[in-house]
Design a protein around this motif. Structure first.
Motif, PDB file in Angstrom:
ATOM      1  N   ILE A 174       0.842  -1.187   0.000  1.00 18.63           N
ATOM      2  CA  ILE A 174       0.000   0.000   0.000  1.00 18.63           C
ATOM      3  C   ILE A 174       0.884   1.246   0.000  1.00 18.63           C
ATOM      4  CG2 ILE A 174      -1.837  -1.177   1.278  1.00 18.63           C
ATOM      5  CD1 ILE A 174      -0.824   0.607   3.730  1.00 18.63           C
ATOM      6  N   PRO A 175       0.339   2.415  -0.344  1.00 20.76           N
ATOM      7  CA  PRO A 175       1.085   3.650  -0.105  1.00 20.76           C
ATOM      8  C   PRO A 175       1.244   3.852   1.400  1.00 20.76           C
ATOM      9  CG  PRO A 175      -0.841   4.027  -1.522  1.00 20.76           C
ATOM     10  CD  PRO A 175      -0.986   2.660  -0.940  1.00 20.76           C
ATOM     11  N   PRO A 176       2.336   4.446   1.860  1.00 18.32           N
ATOM     12  CA  PRO A 176       2.428   4.751   3.294  1.00 18.32           C
ATOM     13  C   PRO A 176       1.289   5.693   3.669  1.00 18.32           C
ATOM     14  CG  PRO A 176       4.144   5.911   2.051  1.00 18.32           C
ATOM     15  CD  PRO A 176       3.488   4.960   1.099  1.00 18.32           C
ATOM     16  N   THR A 177       0.493   5.302   4.680  1.00 17.06           N
ATOM     17  CA  THR A 177      -0.777   5.996   4.935  1.00 17.06           C
ATOM     18  C   THR A 177      -0.888   6.396   6.405  1.00 17.06           C
ATOM     19  OG1 THR A 177      -1.775   4.585   3.224  1.00 17.06           O
ATOM     20  CG2 THR A 177      -3.275   5.866   4.627  1.00 17.06           C
ATOM     21  N   PRO A 178      -0.634   7.659   6.727  1.00 16.71           N
ATOM     22  CA  PRO A 178      -0.683   8.110   8.120  1.00 16.71           C
ATOM     23  C   PRO A 178      -2.030   8.735   8.482  1.00 16.71           C
ATOM     24  CG  PRO A 178       0.406   9.759   6.791  1.00 16.71           C
ATOM     25  CD  PRO A 178      -0.056   8.691   5.835  1.00 16.71           C
ATOM     26  N   THR A 179      -3.029   7.906   8.749  1.00 15.22           N
ATOM     27  CA  THR A 179      -4.326   8.458   9.156  1.00 15.22           C
ATOM     28  C   THR A 179      -4.167   9.207  10.476  1.00 15.22           C
ATOM     29  OG1 THR A 179      -5.539   6.668   8.086  1.00 15.22           O
ATOM     30  CG2 THR A 179      -6.697   7.900   9.806  1.00 15.22           C
ATOM     31  N   LEU A 180      -4.670  10.422  10.515  1.00 20.39           N
ATOM     32  CA  LEU A 180      -4.623  11.224  11.731  1.00 20.39           C
ATOM     33  C   LEU A 180      -6.047  11.595  12.124  1.00 20.39           C
ATOM     34  CD1 LEU A 180      -2.362  12.508  13.559  1.00 20.39           C
ATOM     35  CD2 LEU A 180      -2.909  14.669  12.426  1.00 20.39           C
ATOM     36  N   ALA A 181      -6.394  11.355  13.377  1.00 19.18           N
ATOM     37  CA  ALA A 181      -7.662  11.828  13.935  1.00 19.18           C
ATOM     38  C   ALA A 181      -7.322  12.918  14.934  1.00 19.18           C
ATOM     39  CB  ALA A 181      -8.418  10.691  14.614  1.00 19.18           C
ATOM     40  N   MET A 182      -7.820  14.119  14.688  1.00 19.51           N
ATOM     41  CA  MET A 182      -7.460  15.282  15.501  1.00 19.51           C
ATOM     42  C   MET A 182      -8.710  15.915  16.076  1.00 19.51           C
ATOM     43  SD  MET A 182      -5.229  18.656  14.346  1.00 19.51           S
ATOM     44  CE  MET A 182      -3.704  17.744  14.098  1.00 19.51           C
ATOM     45  N   THR A 183      -8.634  16.341  17.328  1.00 21.64           N
ATOM     46  CA  THR A 183      -9.728  17.074  17.949  1.00 21.64           C
ATOM     47  C   THR A 183      -9.286  18.499  18.226  1.00 21.64           C
ATOM     48  OG1 THR A 183      -9.060  16.345  20.162  1.00 21.64           O
ATOM     49  CG2 THR A 183     -10.742  15.034  19.037  1.00 21.64           C
ATOM     50  N   GLY A 184     -10.267  19.389  18.284  1.00 21.64           N
ATOM     51  CA  GLY A 184     -10.015  20.779  18.626  1.00 21.64           C
ATOM     52  C   GLY A 184     -11.202  21.340  19.376  1.00 21.64           C
ATOM     53  N   THR A 185     -11.010  22.461  20.015  1.00 19.57           N
ATOM     54  CA  THR A 185     -12.088  23.063  20.798  1.00 19.57           C
ATOM     55  C   THR A 185     -12.390  24.467  20.307  1.00 19.57           C
ATOM     56  OG1 THR A 185     -10.459  23.795  22.442  1.00 19.57           O
ATOM     57  CG2 THR A 185     -11.612  21.727  22.871  1.00 19.57           C
ATOM     58  N   LYS A 186     -13.628  24.898  20.535  1.00 21.29           N
ATOM     59  CA  LYS A 186     -14.076  26.229  20.157  1.00 21.29           C
ATOM     60  C   LYS A 186     -15.177  26.682  21.092  1.00 21.29           C
ATOM     61  CE  LYS A 186     -16.510  26.894  16.498  1.00 21.29           C
ATOM     62  NZ  LYS A 186     -17.600  27.695  17.143  1.00 21.29           N
ATOM     63  N   GLU A 187     -15.367  27.981  21.166  1.00 21.34           N
ATOM     64  CA  GLU A 187     -16.509  28.507  21.889  1.00 21.34           C
ATOM     65  C   GLU A 187     -17.753  28.324  21.026  1.00 21.34           C
ATOM     66  OE1 GLU A 187     -16.134  32.485  23.216  1.00 21.34           O
ATOM     67  OE2 GLU A 187     -14.205  32.162  24.188  1.00 21.34           O
ATOM     68  N   GLY A 188     -18.841  27.886  21.637  1.00 23.05           N
ATOM     69  CA  GLY A 188     -20.086  27.756  20.895  1.00 23.05           C
ATOM     70  C   GLY A 188     -20.189  26.455  20.146  1.00 23.05           C
ATOM     71  N   TYR A 189     -21.404  25.966  20.028  1.00 26.32           N
ATOM     72  CA  TYR A 189     -21.605  24.706  19.316  1.00 26.32           C
ATOM     73  C   TYR A 189     -22.986  24.597  18.695  1.00 26.32           C
ATOM     74  CZ  TYR A 189     -23.415  23.883  24.038  1.00 26.32           C
ATOM     75  OH  TYR A 189     -24.061  24.011  25.243  1.00 26.32           O
ATOM     76  N   ASP A 190     -23.779  25.646  18.760  1.00 25.07           N
ATOM     77  CA  ASP A 190     -25.113  25.567  18.176  1.00 25.07           C
ATOM     78  C   ASP A 190     -25.019  25.413  16.668  1.00 25.07           C
ATOM     79  OD1 ASP A 190     -26.336  25.846  20.608  1.00 25.07           O
ATOM     80  OD2 ASP A 190     -26.453  28.029  20.477  1.00 25.07           O
ATOM     81  N   VAL A 191     -26.078  24.859  16.069  1.00 26.20           N
ATOM     82  CA  VAL A 191     -26.135  24.713  14.616  1.00 26.20           C
ATOM     83  C   VAL A 191     -26.102  26.097  13.983  1.00 26.20           C
ATOM     84  CG1 VAL A 191     -27.526  23.887  12.690  1.00 26.20           C
ATOM     85  CG2 VAL A 191     -27.386  22.555  14.791  1.00 26.20           C
ATOM     86  N   SER A 192     -25.305  26.259  12.943  1.00 30.22           N
ATOM     87  CA  SER A 192     -25.123  27.568  12.321  1.00 30.22           C
ATOM     88  C   SER A 192     -26.392  28.060  11.651  1.00 30.22           C
ATOM     89  CB  SER A 192     -24.015  27.496  11.270  1.00 30.22           C
ATOM     90  OG  SER A 192     -22.793  27.183  11.865  1.00 30.22           O
ATOM     91  N   GLU A 193     -26.601  29.357  11.756  1.00 25.68           N
ATOM     92  CA  GLU A 193     -27.602  30.032  10.952  1.00 25.68           C
ATOM     93  C   GLU A 193     -26.857  30.819   9.878  1.00 25.68           C
ATOM     94  OE1 GLU A 193     -30.821  29.782  11.131  1.00 25.68           O
ATOM     95  OE2 GLU A 193     -30.876  28.535  12.941  1.00 25.68           O
ATOM     96  N   GLN A 194     -27.275  30.676   8.633  1.00 24.53           N
ATOM     97  CA  GLN A 194     -26.584  31.392   7.576  1.00 24.53           C
ATOM     98  C   GLN A 194     -27.089  32.821   7.479  1.00 24.53           C
ATOM     99  OE1 GLN A 194     -25.552  29.969   3.840  1.00 24.53           O
ATOM    100  NE2 GLN A 194     -25.498  27.829   4.398  1.00 24.53           N
ATOM    101  N   GLY A 195     -26.267  33.679   6.903  1.00 24.33           N
ATOM    102  CA  GLY A 195     -26.654  35.058   6.680  1.00 24.33           C
ATOM    103  C   GLY A 195     -25.902  36.009   7.581  1.00 24.33           C
TER     104      GLY A 195
END
Length: 735
Positions: free
Chosen positions: A523-544
């Motif tokens: 196979i090709p060398p395959t470095p799967t990375l699972a990364m987490t991050g944090t942010k303020e707020g988590y409500d579903v976005s409203e567009q506009g």
């Protein structure tokens, strides 16, 4: 006994005698590449695994990271590559089950899954067969146990035809008082086996995972593949919560590779202790099982717990309540790791020697060649449709629509975006999750490609307004005994380690899967990375713009709103095309792009811009370049008029860049001043179409390009329906 002669001699010297049949097979499995990391462990010290947020780092079933006061998450990742080739449904399903139990064994409740899948060329019938079976296995298992699959990736490359990859990550949630580790605590405590009955499935799975796949693997190696039962796993999840509520668990280990022998010996070895185990006490589902089968079977949905003697009855009552089997199989001691069967001693070894005594391999490596620059003279329209419509860059909706990503009602941003965002209401924080790799990148340049994989995952988080917290990796490679293969593997380890360090994202755990080789090659060398991050707020976005100005939003969407100016932020890396989908489709070669020297600053600035009230949409530029990013942002309600310099700028895949739709472009330029370039692309509108003009810069003869000069102002126009038709190739071919 299939131990190598040097290993056999080492075992005989340690024991002072020939090993028993059970000991021989136990050493074979626990000293396999899959369990002992004999070829990779010397390289893994390159990773920085420390940080103020790291509570438990590498070495346990999963890592533990602090998100806020009294709120921890666990992170783990696992490969189930060989089993998924032999039996795609059960191989993938049990991969999910295993990583979820790794989460349980730390005292956490699983809240999210991410799957990164790699198959041979999509136009091959066998690749589609594997894809369908793997996705069905993941969806059936994850959906049944009530854990949402919220992120991941799906890639196709000819070199996975004989050996697909199935990498699954899991995030769990716990409070500090519920933290459990795998270290056995005290002699005299009892060892209990809780969960499904033990059968003969999965025998020799660890050693099977440490060998190249043969031409007959799909039939000959079927007994080494475990069979999953998600409904028992769900009971085990709830039973684990009950055991933690009652404070009945001293240590825990999930039964995975090498079964009971692996889990129980590793537990006591970690505590510097021993055990006495009565194998006939194990609850079994098949008659006449012998000691070796009981010891090494990898039957699923089983956990090994260390329990104080006075708490054994309470654990048995919890198991009975959840209709789970429960056996008192032995106790922790100060001596050797001893297993008896019907009065006969079949194993009597030092647990630490069994778990950590395997000698490391000293292997030769060979650096990969660097390609020359040789670009094709491609037709713009043909190239656009080929890249946007390729299964690698096309919509993965066919995959993720089969997963329940809403269960547990935490998913604020689900699959199909740059990163998922989960609501950690316990910490009043949004948790972003990204997972994946790009085999085109790492096949072209293992070191730089792996650096790009890490930066790409961090950029995915930043596009949703999050900054990196921590990462886990699944390092997949071919046969390390081949110098060129091992050289490529060294490259992805060093590249991932260097970029994660630059991003200040500690790599807190992971998995290594080597010998992903078959008659069709590595196979090709395959470095799967699972990364987490944090942010303020988590409500579903409203567009506009009004919603953004009043802060009634969570993560910015990837889809255009149709109201703002379009900018591309980040350095193009000289618009080199090495590793790009454009070259994969149109032919030619090129060096890999140059990555930014200040990746952490770029990512943090992008996250700030993503959270700004005047930002309407953000989408990272990666696989397929600007062509794919813009195509993914267009919808029936919003389009764009865009100009780019040339065909290279359109298809370059340098990570660390993003398209930003904003009502205040000057504020974005100010934010990135001294950090990264900002270029204006055009404007968003309500046309529901992408109007694309590709100009041409003067070409230098020193560039040695195959392409000839073009007339300025080549134009393409695609409406949202045409783009959707191009991008829906998986659903069109598989439904």
């Amino acid at each position: 006994m299939s131990l190598s002669e040097p290993d056999r001699e080492l075992v005989v010297t340690e024991l002072g005698r020939e090993p028993t049949a059970a000991e021989a097979v136990l050493f074979e499995n626990l000293w396999s590449e899959h369990c002992a990391y004999r070829s990779s462990r010397p390289l893994l010290s390159a990773f920085d695994s420390e940080g103020e947020q790291v509570v438990v780092g590498p070495g346990d079933d999963a890592a533990v990271v602090e998100v806020a006061d009294d709120v921890y998450i666990t992170m783990g990742i696992e490969s189930h590559n060989h089993p998924s080739f032999v039996d795609p449904y059960d191989g993938a399903a049990t991969g999910v089950g295993g990583i979820v139990r790794d989460t349980l064994s730390m005292g956490a409740y699983p809240i999210a899954l991410a799957d990164s899948l790699y198959f041979g060329d999509f136009d091959r019938e066998h690749s589609r067969y594997l894809l369908e079976g793997v996705v069905e296995g993941i969806s059936d298992y994850g959906n049944s146990i009530g854990v949402p699959t919220v992120a991941g990736s799906t890639a196709f490359h000819a070199d996975y035809e004989g050996n697909p990859l199935v990498n699954v990550a899991c995030v769990g949630l716990l409070s500090p008082d519920r933290l459990v580790t795998a270290d056995a605590k005290e002699p005299g405590n009892k060892l209990l086996l809780v969960g499904n009955a033990t059968g003969r499935d999965g025998l020799g799975g660890a050693s099977f995972a440490s060998e190249d796949l043969s031409e007959d693997a799909e039939t000959e190696d079927r007994p080494a593949v475990q069979v999953g039962d998600p409904y028992t796993e769900k009971l085990l999840v709830e039973a684990s919560e009950a055991l933690l509520d009652l404070d009945l668990v001293e240590a825990a280990r999930d039964l995975g590779a090498a079964g009971l022998g692996g889990a129980s010996s590793e537990m006591v070895a970690k505590g510097g202790l021993g055990a006495e185990i009565r194998l006939e006490a194990v609850h079994q589902r098949e008659p006449n099982m012998n000691a070796l089968e009981i010891l090494l079977a990898e039957s699923q949905e089983r956990m090994c717990y260390e329990v104080r003697p006075e708490n054994v009855y309470a654990v048995e009552q919890v198991a009975e309540k959840y209709d789970l089997g429960c056996s008192v199989i032995g106790e922790v001691t100060e001596g050797n790791y001893v297993c008896t069967f019907e009065g006969e001693t079949v194993v009597d070894v030092n647990a630490e020697f069994l778990g950590d005594g395997a000698p490391m391999n000293d292997l030769e490596s060979e650096a990969p060649p660097r390609p020359e620059r040789d670009l094709p003279d491609a037709d713009l329209g043909e190239a656009f449709e080929a890249v946007v419509g390729d299964p690698n860059t096309a919509s993965k909706r066919w995959v993720y629509r089969q997963y329940d990503h809403e269960v547990q009602v935490r998913t604020a941003t689900g699959p199909g975006d740059d990163a998922a965002v989960l609501a950690l209401r316990e910490a009043e924080t949004g948790l972003a999750v990204s997972s994946g790799a790009d085999p085109n990148w790492t096949a072209a340049a293992p070191y730089d490609g792996a650096r790009a994989v890490a930066l790409e995952n961090a950029t995915n988080l930043a596009a949703k307004g999050a900054t990196p917290l921590a990462a886990v990796d699944c390092l997949n490679g071919g046969n390390p005994e081949k110098p060129d293969v091992y050289g490529g593997f060294e490259g992805i380890v060093d590249g991932l380690a260097d970029m994660c360090a630059a991003l200040d994202a500690p790599v807190v755990g992971g998995n290594v899967s080597l010998y992903n080789d078959s008659p069709s090659g590595p196979i090709p060398p395959t470095p799967t990375l699972a990364m987490t991050g944090t942010k303020e707020g988590y409500d579903v976005s409203e567009q506009g713009s009004e919603a953004r100005r009043t802060k009634s939003y969570g993560a910015p969407p990837a889809a255009l709103s149709g109201e703002g100016t379009l900018l591309v932020v980040g350095d193009s890396g000289g618009t080199r095309l090495g590793g790009s989908e454009y070259l994969a489709q149109m032919g030619g070669s090129d060096r890999f792009p140059t990555l930014p020297e200040n990746p952490r600053e770029v990512v943090e600035t992008l996250a700030e811009v993503a959270d700004a009230p005047d930002t309407l949409a953000v989408h990272d530029v990666s696989h397929g370049g600007l062509a794919v990013a813009l195509a993914e942002m267009v919808s029936a309600d919003a389009g764009a008029t865009v100009e780019v310099e040339d065909i290279e700028a359109l298809f370059a895949e340098t990570p660390g860049r993003a398209v930003v739709e904003t009502t205040d472009p000057e504020a974005v330029r100010e934010a990135f001043a001294g950090v990264a370039p900002v270029a204006e692309l055009g404007t968003a509108d309500d046309s529901g179409a992408l109007d694309l003009t590709v100009g041409s810069a003067e070409r230098s003869s020193a560039d040695s390009r195959a392409a000839s000069p073009r007339d300025d102002g080549e134009e393409l126009t695609y409406d949202a329906a045409e783009i959707a038709a191009l991008r829906d190739v998986l659903a069109r071919e598989l439904d």
